[in-house]
Design an enzyme around this catalytic site. Structure first.
Site, short mmCIF file in Angstrom:
data_model
loop_
_atom_site.label_atom_id
_atom_site.label_comp_id
_atom_site.label_asym_id
_atom_site.label_seq_id
_atom_site.Cartn_x
_atom_site.Cartn_y
_atom_site.Cartn_z
N GLN A 75 18.73 94.53 57.84
CA GLN A 75 18.22 94.14 57.44
C GLN A 75 16.68 94.24 58.94
O GLN A 75 17.57 94.34 59.71
CB GLN A 75 18.78 92.52 57.10
CG GLN A 75 19.17 92.29 57.55
CD GLN A 75 20.13 90.62 57.36
OE1 GLN A 75 19.73 90.37 55.98
NE2 GLN A 75 21.36 90.66 58.15
N ASP A 130 25.61 82.64 61.11
CA ASP A 130 24.15 82.08 62.10
C ASP A 130 25.65 81.02 63.10
O ASP A 130 25.87 80.30 63.79
CB ASP A 130 23.53 81.18 61.52
CG ASP A 130 23.61 80.88 60.39
OD1 ASP A 130 24.76 79.56 61.15
OD2 ASP A 130 22.91 81.01 59.06
N GLU A 150 31.50 88.47 57.38
CA GLU A 150 29.63 88.61 57.13
C GLU A 150 29.16 90.06 57.48
O GLU A 150 30.38 90.91 58.28
CB GLU A 150 29.43 87.94 58.86
CG GLU A 150 27.83 88.49 59.26
CD GLU A 150 26.86 87.70 58.32
OE1 GLU A 150 25.85 89.09 58.23
OE2 GLU A 150 26.86 86.59 57.57
N ASP A 181 31.74 94.03 54.25
CA ASP A 181 31.32 93.17 52.98
C ASP A 181 32.35 91.91 52.16
O ASP A 181 33.49 92.57 51.88
CB ASP A 181 31.59 94.56 52.15
CG ASP A 181 30.42 94.11 50.48
OD1 ASP A 181 29.32 93.53 51.06
OD2 ASP A 181 31.32 94.97 50.38
N GLY A 182 31.29 91.49 52.05
CA GLY A 182 31.66 89.82 51.05
C GLY A 182 32.79 90.53 50.05
O GLY A 182 33.42 90.01 49.44
N ASP A 200 27.90 81.40 51.78
CA ASP A 200 26.56 81.31 52.48
C ASP A 200 25.81 81.90 52.77
O ASP A 200 25.90 82.96 53.36
CB ASP A 200 26.60 80.95 54.11
CG ASP A 200 25.46 80.04 54.74
OD1 ASP A 200 23.92 80.06 54.08
OD2 ASP A 200 25.21 79.98 56.10
N SER A 201 24.87 82.19 51.44
CA SER A 201 24.00 83.99 51.12
C SER A 201 22.51 83.15 51.74
O SER A 201 22.49 82.44 50.83
CB SER A 201 24.89 84.26 49.98
OG SER A 201 24.49 83.24 48.82
N SER A 202 22.03 84.55 51.96
CA SER A 202 20.23 84.95 51.79
C SER A 202 20.07 85.71 50.19
O SER A 202 21.35 85.00 49.36
CB SER A 202 20.12 85.71 52.37
OG SER A 202 20.50 87.47 52.12
N ASP A 203 19.12 85.50 49.79
CA ASP A 203 18.60 85.28 48.71
C ASP A 203 18.75 86.22 47.94
O ASP A 203 19.49 87.50 48.84
CB ASP A 203 17.23 85.08 48.38
CG ASP A 203 16.23 83.94 48.72
OD1 ASP A 203 16.77 83.31 48.22
OD2 ASP A 203 15.29 83.47 49.66
#
EC number: 2.5.1.16
Length: 333
Positions: A75, A130, A150, A181-182, A200-203
């Site tokens: 990303q 983070d 992560e 990879d989770g 705790d993921s992003s979209d």
């Protein structure tokens, strides 16, 4: 794309090609999206968060200085100094955290599950590069093992450099970091390993998409002990009820204990709110709505006191507006 001395615009992914409109010289750059009727106004010196996840709207922050821009294997990563929310971490054009309001998200996604069970010992964090969730997990003295998986090392490195008060979670000796990879990590976890899993993921676009799908929740359930708990980021009731419906339906099929939805306010997230899916496996009953493992009683003595979470807001987080309550309760049956 973001330029320190010009227009600051979020990275647009999976959108049609843009082309500038002509004849605009009033300080506002209008960008037409080819193939659509949308026009995005980008004011020089401002970051505007534009995404197909929230069509027709965009939240903007004034940019003082761009501190970092990079592209990882997964990303685009950017950090900038804003005029009102401190430093801001952006992944693929979407705000992940700001120094001013990150506490509302990090504290709630962590303490809603961990304060709902007694004496948690082993905790797994999926995502959360983070380090903020690690910081909050480390407040619980009963825990002796904190694993984090992560996928993007750049997020970790950038957070340690620009957000040390967030990434301080990595300093805890109980933390063991796994880069990868989770989804694959969870599949390899022995059954019944963890007391709690925090996702705790992003979209659900890009690298985080699998973290919202049924096979992933099945792996989470397998990794939890009887009466174990999971808390996962679960989008906004104002924007994503269709996604939330699917998450609730999947979780109700998989988790035979409690299934609940909670929410909190985070001003710099789309619509200003974010939700959490909280579930428990079959076993000792878990009542998420009434915390049993308080951490805030002696918090005033801490060198990093809680800024957002307390027992009252824990209970209140499960009070839903009528439109969301109706849909979620219908899917939970």
């Amino acid at each position: 794309m973001a330029e320190e001395s010009g227009v600051v615009v979020s990275v647009l992914t999976d959108l049609p090609v843009k082309r500038p409109s002509e004849g605009k010289d009033n300080g506002v750059v209008s960008v037409e999206m080819e193939g659509t009727n949308n026009i995005s106004a980008v004011i020089p010196g401002w970051f505007s968060e534009i995404s197909p996840m929230w069509p027709g709207e965009a939240h903007s922050l004034k940019v003082e200085k761009i501190l970092f821009q990079g592209k990882s294997d997964y990303q685009n990563v950017m950090v900038f100094e804003s005029s009102t929310y401190g430093k801001v971490l952006v992944l693929d054009g979407v705000i992940q955290l700001t120094e001013r309001d990150e506490c509302a998200y990090q504290e709630m996604i962590t303490h809603l599950p961990l304060c709902s069970i007694l004496n948690p010992k082993k905790v797994l964090v999926i995502g959360g590069g983070d380090g903020g969730v690690l910081r909050e997990v480390s407040r619980h003295s009963s825990i002796d093992q904190i694993d984090i998986c992560e996928i993007d090392k750049m997020v970790i490195d950038v957070s340690k450099q620009f957000f040390p008060d967030v990434a301080v979670g990595y300093d805890d000796p109980r933390v063991k970091l796994h880069i990868g990879d989770g989804v694959a990590f969870l599949k390899a976890v022995p059954e019944g390993t963890y007391d709690a899993v925090i996702v705790d993921s992003s979209d659900p676009i890009g690298p985080a998409q699998e973290l919202f799908e049924k096979p992933f929740f099945q792996s989470v359930s397998k990794a939890l002990r009887p009466g174990g708990v999971v808390c996962t980021q679960a989008e906004s009731i104002w924007l994503h009820m269709h996604i939330i419906e699917d998450i609730v339906a999947n979780c109700r099929q998989i988790f035979k204990g409690s299934v609940n939805y909670a929410w909190t306010t985070v001003p710099t997230y789309p619509s200003g709110v974010i939700g959490f899916m909280l579930c428990s496996t079959e076993g000792p009953p878990v009542d998420f709505k009434h915390p049993v493992n308080a951490i805030d009683a002696d918090d005033s003595k801490s060198n990093r006191p809680l800024k957002f979470y307390n027992a009252e807001i824990h209970v209140a987080a499960f009070c839903l507006p009528s439109f969301a309550k109706k849909v979620i309760e219908a899917k939970a049956k």
